[in-house]
Write an enzyme that holds these catalytic residues in place. Structure first.
Site, PDB file in Angstrom:
ATOM      1  CD  GLU A  89       9.104 -22.971 -42.944  1.00 33.33           C
ATOM      2  OE1 GLU A  89       9.364 -23.286 -44.275  1.00 33.33           O
ATOM      3  OE2 GLU A  89       7.992 -22.922 -42.494  1.00 33.33           O
ATOM      4  CB  ALA A  90      16.710 -22.730 -45.309  1.00 35.14           C
TER       5      ALA A  90
END
Lengths: 339, 339
Positions: free
Chosen positions: B306-307
């Site tokens: 998800e970064a």
């Protein structure tokens, strides 16, 4: 020392197990959020941090153990208070206040700044010849540190980021590390602000001489009096005060961690309220972290002091708590769990 | 690929040597600030970051390689856009926008959200049997990624934090790592979101089968087409577009870094525009970081995607640039240099 709030730790741990992610997948961010819950008693904690930087001079600087002249200690105070120092920039970017303590800086004019917190202490004496502080000076420094932590708690801060400045102060901090851990002082010496080989040899000799002269004592606060200095004693007091006042303390590099380790030797109940912000390349710092059982959040090869590494770690603590507070659970988000 | 701005790198390097600290004492913060100067061409850079999260489904999830059901990919999109996910919390705390891309998510209703960036791609096919994407799908995904990076640059962002979501996607990312580095795919497999021993055995088998079926090709983008997936291809496009548009790219964990490494294999001139945000415990991630010659800023045992890890590193990039911009020089502060 105020123990961590077990109920908040349990509630935060439970919550981490239900948030919208595989359990454990936020790694140490989960651990930090749970720690902050324990520190504050709030299962959904928000860090309210304060930086305290204590500065002092050291007679041992006269032994040629630093790359910089002692006048730099006083000159840096303006850059801590008014801006221009690393900690002013790093704390300012995070809207975190900085309190600066004169813990025995030489050559400051009276009335130099209303913002500076003054201890009235003189510079620490040359530890290769005599104890750094008198018993009365040690008491003044510890009490001031304790009082500042208490004041911080009353003002609503729940986390203190402790740092220091003082030309020559890696030498006393290395001596205290040797005293605490039984390592040979000269083998623990690092380059500090960047001394050359000849300076390293002088530093090793000074550290060995100081530990040989003063090391034979059992009491951590007496070791601090003999081998430490004003900023080390004030920071030890701040750490003790954080433990007494029920707030958290973020250790910076070698000097701040040495002060904290002395405080923890006097009051082992302090340790659960500590987090290590970063790992410095100074060899004595890793020895201290192992001694305290702390695993630092960052390893960015920072070696400036001033609370700079701990201030960077503060950003991780804030983000860890933000994720902990603001993420939804699987149930609330309507997302399926493991199949 | 736009090279780094050499003049800004030189000016920022000179400045670091004059700031109010021993040279090098801010460690990697100095290196990051100089890198951002090179990325932006501004000797006093300010990060203006954007998070782009690409999500997709994968036929290989049908081989039982993930602990979670494929429906989770679509369910997570709401938590990315509307809040409740880790990245929404971590980016929101830093006032950083998040763009979310449907790069082939199964089961999304038409018109589900105006904010979602749609590729029109179908889920990736099962790589143990056929190529993940058709040639036309690969082109759509790469072009979309490039276009998004260009749009980000036009909107004034100078740094993209790339992340992903997709049940089953550590398997294709591990296959791409094997293809890039020559390591055996099954030995690179990790636990992903947390599969059990039987799942690990299925994952190892699926990865080995896919690499045996598709691995014999010379072109990185063809390997991406065969062994990758929609989010991997979009992210590879975003990284290429960052290089083309002259902005910086922060690598997250295994999947985002695999996509970036494919992009860098196609265009080695991209590498100077990359920074590694963190190290994931997935074994293939460390292999990729070594392959790219990147030393991650953080090692917090994060493994969510998800970064999230790269978003935490963003805080360090901001602080590094703040210190670089706002610190005074020794001369300006009137402080003595080394004696």
């Amino acid at each position: 020392m105020t123990p961590l709030h077990a109920r908040a730790v349990a509630a935060a741990t439970d919550r981490q197990g239900t948030l919208l992610k595989p359990p454990g997948s936020l790694g140490r961010l989960e651990e930090i959020a749970i720690w902050m819950a324990g520190v504050t008693g709030d299962p959904l904690p928000t860090p309210r941090p304060l930086v305290i930087v204590a500065a002092a001079d050291h007679g041992v600087a006269g032994e040629g153990v630093s790359a910089y002249p002692p006048a730099v200690t006083a000159q840096m105070l303006a850059a801590f208070l008014g801006g221009g120092s690393a900690i002013a920039a790093l704390a300012g970017e995070q809207a975190c206040p900085v309190w600066v303590v004169d813990a025995g800086v030489a050559g400051l004019a009276d009335g130099w700044s209303d913002e500076l917190i003054r201890s009235g202490l003189a510079p620490a004496r040359n530890i290769t010849r005599e104890p750094a502080l008198s018993p009365a000076e040690l008491e003044v420094a510890l009490n001031l540190g304790r009082e500042l932590a208490g004041r911080a708690a009353r003002q609503g801060f729940n986390l203190i980021v402790g740092g220091e400045m003082g030309i020559g102060n890696t030498t006393p901090a290395t001596c205290l590390t040797a005293w605490l851990t039984g390592h040979d002082a000269s083998s623990l010496c690092g380059r500090g602000t960047g001394i050359d080989d000849a300076g390293m040899e002088r530093k090793r000799q000074a550290a060995a001489t100081a530990v040989a002269l003063h090391g034979a004592c059992d009491d951590p606060l007496e070791a601090l009096r003999r081998l430490g200095g004003g900023e080390l004693a004030v920071l030890a007091g701040v750490a003790l005060g954080a433990g007494e006042s029920g707030i958290g303390f973020v250790c910076d590099g070698l000097i701040a961690t040495a002060a904290t380790a002395i405080a923890a030797a006097a009051e082992p109940g302090l340790i659960p309220r500590l987090v290590a912000g970063h790992r410095s390349p100074e060899p004595a710092h890793s020895v201290l972290l192992d001694h305290l059982g702390l695993d630092p959040l960052l390893d960015l090869q920072m070696r400036l002091g001033e609370a700079s590494g701990a201030a960077v770690a503060l950003a991780l603590i804030r983000l860890a708590c933000a994720a902990h507070r603001e993420m939804k659970t699987f149930a609330d988000a309507g997302v399926a769990g493991p199949s």
